[in-house]
Write an enzyme that holds these catalytic residues in place. Sequence first.
Site, PDB file in Angstrom:
ATOM      1  CG  HIS A   1      -8.634  -3.139  -2.246  1.00 59.80           C
ATOM      2  ND1 HIS A   1      -9.723  -2.540  -2.849  1.00 59.80           N
ATOM      3  CD2 HIS A   1      -8.303  -2.357  -1.204  1.00 59.80           C
ATOM      4  CE1 HIS A   1     -10.026  -1.429  -2.206  1.00 59.80           C
ATOM      5  NE2 HIS A   1      -9.190  -1.303  -1.184  1.00 59.80           N
TER       6      HIS A   1
ATOM      7  CG  ASP B   1      -1.996   0.992   1.221  1.00 56.81           C
ATOM      8  OD1 ASP B   1      -1.725   2.168   0.894  1.00 56.81           O
ATOM      9  OD2 ASP B   1      -3.138   0.629   1.538  1.00 56.81           O
ATOM     10  CB  ILE B   2       1.388   4.131  -2.290  1.00 55.60           C
ATOM     11  CG1 ILE B   2      -0.023   4.622  -2.527  1.00 55.60           C
ATOM     12  CG2 ILE B   2       1.891   3.277  -3.437  1.00 55.60           C
ATOM     13  CD1 ILE B   2      -0.138   5.627  -3.668  1.00 55.60           C
TER      14      ILE B   2
END
Length: 130
Positions: A93, A29-30
Amino acid sequence: MASIFTKIINREIPAQIVAEDDNYIAFLDIMPLVKGHVLVVPKQETDYIFDLEDEVLAGLYVFAKKVAKAIDKSVKCTRVGVAVIGLEVPHVHVHLVPLNTMDDINFTRPKLKLEEEEMKKIATTIKDNL
């Protein structure tokens, strides 16, 4: 219009991919809650998790299990938590979040902003533990 996750799958935008097969992909995850926070995504673009075919849903969780075990070996944590929110991106997701406290999976907390080199190091360590 393709989701941001489809763009990652198609390599149109970069991501720190930790695992991939023909049907699923996992990447950091950014904007993680904690270091090692990974998203597991079916390559089939579907908005709502319960619209997935049974086989795809089951496969998603089997794939996520493999990634979670690698995260557990890679990041100091008590266990790896699982969350499906489904509101941020219109593509199914699963969040895999290393946990040491209940607050580690609190999505209202400020997200971390990690340097690219640190993200690469975390991704490599998870990949190495698959």
